[in-house]
Scaffold this motif. Sequence first.
Motif, PDB file in Angstrom:
ATOM      1  N   LYS A  83      -0.685  -8.240   8.450  1.00  0.00           N
ATOM      2  CA  LYS A  83       0.273  -8.242   7.342  1.00  0.00           C
ATOM      3  C   LYS A  83      -0.469  -8.183   6.008  1.00  0.00           C
ATOM      4  CE  LYS A  83       4.332  -8.948   5.361  1.00  0.00           C
ATOM      5  NZ  LYS A  83       3.926  -9.162   3.961  1.00  0.00           N
ATOM      6  N   ARG A  84      -1.573  -8.918   5.900  1.00  0.00           N
ATOM      7  CA  ARG A  84      -2.361  -8.884   4.677  1.00  0.00           C
ATOM      8  C   ARG A  84      -2.982  -7.514   4.458  1.00  0.00           C
ATOM      9  NH1 ARG A  84      -6.379 -13.838   4.940  1.00  0.00           N
ATOM     10  NH2 ARG A  84      -7.062 -12.883   2.982  1.00  0.00           N
ATOM     11  N   TYR A  85      -3.424  -6.887   5.553  1.00  0.00           N
ATOM     12  CA  TYR A  85      -3.974  -5.537   5.441  1.00  0.00           C
ATOM     13  C   TYR A  85      -2.912  -4.550   4.952  1.00  0.00           C
ATOM     14  CZ  TYR A  85      -8.596  -6.165   7.543  1.00  0.00           C
ATOM     15  OH  TYR A  85      -9.890  -6.509   7.779  1.00  0.00           O
ATOM     16  N   GLU A  86      -1.708  -4.657   5.495  1.00  0.00           N
ATOM     17  CA  GLU A  86      -0.641  -3.764   5.075  1.00  0.00           C
ATOM     18  C   GLU A  86      -0.297  -3.969   3.594  1.00  0.00           C
ATOM     19  OE1 GLU A  86       0.721  -1.246   6.577  1.00  0.00           O
ATOM     20  OE2 GLU A  86      -0.475  -1.553   8.386  1.00  0.00           O
ATOM     21  N   ASP A  87      -0.272  -5.237   3.168  1.00  0.00           N
ATOM     22  CA  ASP A  87      -0.014  -5.512   1.753  1.00  0.00           C
ATOM     23  C   ASP A  87      -1.108  -4.921   0.868  1.00  0.00           C
ATOM     24  OD1 ASP A  87       2.222  -6.876   2.520  1.00  0.00           O
ATOM     25  OD2 ASP A  87       1.321  -8.871   2.399  1.00  0.00           O
ATOM     26  N   LEU A  88      -2.369  -5.069   1.326  1.00  0.00           N
ATOM     27  CA  LEU A  88      -3.477  -4.504   0.560  1.00  0.00           C
ATOM     28  C   LEU A  88      -3.402  -2.984   0.530  1.00  0.00           C
ATOM     29  CD1 LEU A  88      -6.166  -4.891  -0.938  1.00  0.00           C
ATOM     30  CD2 LEU A  88      -7.309  -4.890   1.287  1.00  0.00           C
ATOM     31  N   LYS A  89      -3.044  -2.398   1.656  1.00  0.00           N
ATOM     32  CA  LYS A  89      -2.907  -0.944   1.723  1.00  0.00           C
ATOM     33  C   LYS A  89      -1.839  -0.460   0.744  1.00  0.00           C
ATOM     34  CE  LYS A  89      -1.695   2.728   4.995  1.00  0.00           C
ATOM     35  NZ  LYS A  89      -1.299   3.018   6.403  1.00  0.00           N
ATOM     36  N   ASP A  90      -0.719  -1.168   0.699  1.00  0.00           N
ATOM     37  CA  ASP A  90       0.345  -0.797  -0.230  1.00  0.00           C
ATOM     38  C   ASP A  90      -0.108  -0.956  -1.677  1.00  0.00           C
ATOM     39  OD1 ASP A  90       3.270  -0.214  -0.797  1.00  0.00           O
ATOM     40  OD2 ASP A  90       3.079  -2.185  -1.743  1.00  0.00           O
ATOM     41  N   HIS A  91      -0.840  -2.050  -1.932  1.00  0.00           N
ATOM     42  CA  HIS A  91      -1.324  -2.290  -3.296  1.00  0.00           C
ATOM     43  C   HIS A  91      -2.310  -1.211  -3.735  1.00  0.00           C
ATOM     44  CE1 HIS A  91      -2.691  -4.462  -6.844  1.00  0.00           C
ATOM     45  NE2 HIS A  91      -3.953  -4.309  -6.413  1.00  0.00           N
ATOM     46  N   MET A  92      -3.187  -0.797  -2.802  1.00  0.00           N
ATOM     47  CA  MET A  92      -4.211   0.182  -3.144  1.00  0.00           C
ATOM     48  C   MET A  92      -3.646   1.589  -3.314  1.00  0.00           C
ATOM     49  SD  MET A  92      -7.165  -1.368  -3.366  1.00  0.00           S
ATOM     50  CE  MET A  92      -8.443  -0.161  -3.034  1.00  0.00           C
ATOM     51  N   SER A  93      -2.448   1.833  -2.830  1.00  0.00           N
ATOM     52  CA  SER A  93      -1.868   3.172  -2.915  1.00  0.00           C
ATOM     53  C   SER A  93      -0.716   3.246  -3.909  1.00  0.00           C
ATOM     54  CB  SER A  93      -1.377   3.598  -1.528  1.00  0.00           C
ATOM     55  OG  SER A  93      -0.384   2.716  -1.059  1.00  0.00           O
ATOM     56  N   ARG A  94      -0.797   2.419  -4.931  1.00  0.00           N
ATOM     57  CA  ARG A  94       0.262   2.418  -5.933  1.00  0.00           C
ATOM     58  C   ARG A  94       0.033   3.487  -6.986  1.00  0.00           C
ATOM     59  NH1 ARG A  94       1.586  -4.097  -6.517  1.00  0.00           N
ATOM     60  NH2 ARG A  94       2.468  -4.310  -4.426  1.00  0.00           N
ATOM     61  N   ASP A  95       0.494   3.230  -8.181  1.00  0.00           N
ATOM     62  CA  ASP A  95       0.607   4.263  -9.199  1.00  0.00           C
ATOM     63  C   ASP A  95      -0.699   4.999  -9.487  1.00  0.00           C
ATOM     64  OD1 ASP A  95       3.212   3.544  -9.353  1.00  0.00           O
ATOM     65  OD2 ASP A  95       2.994   2.287 -11.131  1.00  0.00           O
ATOM     66  N   SER A  96      -1.828   4.262  -9.635  1.00  0.00           N
ATOM     67  CA  SER A  96      -3.077   4.926 -10.016  1.00  0.00           C
ATOM     68  C   SER A  96      -3.498   5.942  -8.960  1.00  0.00           C
ATOM     69  CB  SER A  96      -4.183   3.890 -10.219  1.00  0.00           C
ATOM     70  OG  SER A  96      -4.396   3.152  -9.018  1.00  0.00           O
ATOM     71  N   ASP A  97      -3.434   5.566  -7.675  1.00  0.00           N
ATOM     72  CA  ASP A  97      -3.816   6.497  -6.623  1.00  0.00           C
ATOM     73  C   ASP A  97      -2.828   7.648  -6.501  1.00  0.00           C
ATOM     74  OD1 ASP A  97      -6.052   5.114  -6.060  1.00  0.00           O
ATOM     75  OD2 ASP A  97      -5.323   4.138  -4.247  1.00  0.00           O
ATOM     76  N   LYS A  98      -1.553   7.381  -6.742  1.00  0.00           N
ATOM     77  CA  LYS A  98      -0.560   8.450  -6.701  1.00  0.00           C
ATOM     78  C   LYS A  98      -0.798   9.456  -7.817  1.00  0.00           C
ATOM     79  CE  LYS A  98       3.036   5.704  -4.454  1.00  0.00           C
ATOM     80  NZ  LYS A  98       4.355   5.067  -4.584  1.00  0.00           N
ATOM     81  N   MET A  99      -1.226   8.956  -8.968  1.00  0.00           N
ATOM     82  CA  MET A  99      -1.528   9.862 -10.079  1.00  0.00           C
ATOM     83  C   MET A  99      -2.733  10.736  -9.744  1.00  0.00           C
ATOM     84  SD  MET A  99      -0.947   7.288 -13.305  1.00  0.00           S
ATOM     85  CE  MET A  99      -1.627   8.477 -14.462  1.00  0.00           C
ATOM     86  N   VAL A 100      -3.755  10.153  -9.119  1.00  0.00           N
ATOM     87  CA  VAL A 100      -4.919  10.936  -8.698  1.00  0.00           C
ATOM     88  C   VAL A 100      -4.502  11.997  -7.700  1.00  0.00           C
ATOM     89  CG1 VAL A 100      -7.113  10.838  -7.460  1.00  0.00           C
ATOM     90  CG2 VAL A 100      -6.577   9.091  -9.159  1.00  0.00           C
ATOM     91  N   TYR A 101      -3.662  11.604  -6.726  1.00  0.00           N
ATOM     92  CA  TYR A 101      -3.208  12.551  -5.711  1.00  0.00           C
ATOM     93  C   TYR A 101      -2.455  13.711  -6.354  1.00  0.00           C
ATOM     94  CZ  TYR A 101      -0.563  14.478  -1.817  1.00  0.00           C
ATOM     95  OH  TYR A 101      -0.011  15.336  -0.911  1.00  0.00           O
ATOM     96  N   GLU A 102      -1.543  13.414  -7.266  1.00  0.00           N
ATOM     97  CA  GLU A 102      -0.752  14.469  -7.902  1.00  0.00           C
ATOM     98  C   GLU A 102      -1.619  15.381  -8.752  1.00  0.00           C
ATOM     99  OE1 GLU A 102       2.258  12.386  -9.999  1.00  0.00           O
ATOM    100  OE2 GLU A 102       3.370  11.792  -8.191  1.00  0.00           O
ATOM    101  N   ARG A 103      -2.591  14.797  -9.459  1.00  0.00           N
ATOM    102  CA  ARG A 103      -3.462  15.625 -10.292  1.00  0.00           C
ATOM    103  C   ARG A 103      -4.345  16.530  -9.439  1.00  0.00           C
ATOM    104  NH1 ARG A 103      -5.741  11.905 -12.673  1.00  0.00           N
ATOM    105  NH2 ARG A 103      -7.775  11.834 -11.653  1.00  0.00           N
TER     106      ARG A 103
END
Length: 377
Positions: A83-103
Amino acid sequence: MLLYKSFLESDPLLFHPCLPKPKSGMDSDTDESGRRKSGRRNPFKQLEQLRARADAATDGVNFAREEDNSLETMRGRLSKVLKRYEDLKDHMSRDSDKMVYERLLKDFEAARIAQTEEILLDGEQWNDGLLATIRERVHMEADRKAMGQTSMPFDPHFNEKPSYRIGNKVLFCLEGSRIGIQYETSFAGEPCETFHCVLESKSFLEKMSVIEHTIPFFLPIKEAESDFLSSNAMKFIDYVGALLQSYVDRREQVRLIKELYGNQIGELFHSLTYNLIEFVLDDFDCKVTVSLRYADLVSILPSRIRVLAWPVHPSKKTSITDKKGIGAAVAQSSPSRLSYAEDALRTMSLPEAYAEIVLNLPQVLQQIFPHVGSDGR
């Protein structure tokens, strides 16, 4: 211990500060004159007798209970960690990573549109010389733009903008002396996710480094960069491609068995990288546990396999009356390894091996545990 606790709580005199203790050399049930005490029996002797009776009644049963409790405790801890890993995974894939992906998606799409051709390479054509040519091209293009198009001699060779496809990898010449690698993963012939990695160097003679990527954070991209990129950029590119494809393959195998056989699987755990997979299924009054370990993150078949069948014996549902009966029940609760299932998992993909295991499971369990009744599932 619950018996002791309830007994002590029901008799507050056992903890009374004024309760006299029996003197040495005297029976705790007699007074100083040797006469029998009247009223309440000695609580300390009563407690010792209760302990003796409890030990006699529970000896042998405690082993099975402690074993079950330890397994439940381990499962609970593993669930919390996941559960902690999933929470960390969600945290690490938030806005900043989504912006990198889109760019990066826009950069790669622009490079694809601007390309003059896509060059397909076989194993021998993909080599250090070709990678050096790509590096030279992107640096020449960057220098041309920095100095102005009119000040540089026209060279039709460097005006071409090809991309290079090697297996599941496509290399693009991006703006700003960058080399982009697009990794296209698949499973069972069907396309899955696309990942991106961008390499850059300040000059043609300097080593390259990873500046941006969309690779999942739990895959060891930094370690791969440290191990390979400074000495062999081609090996780094190939390794990351194998890393991503193997991760997707293991993940999709687990997804498929959940989709096809989810009603037969009681519990399923896996690490984020899917290099550790464990699941449980119940059949023929037995609990079958499957544990898979993968030697490394580029493996799609497990290297360490253990399949155990745990009989759920009817004696657990009834009281045990004597030592002989207790001994027999504990012996029958010992697990057995299912070698045929381990062989299937060693050579087949997880969905194929699972189908093979379930097909032969009733007959194998009946041979191993003839004393265990079948419920016909």
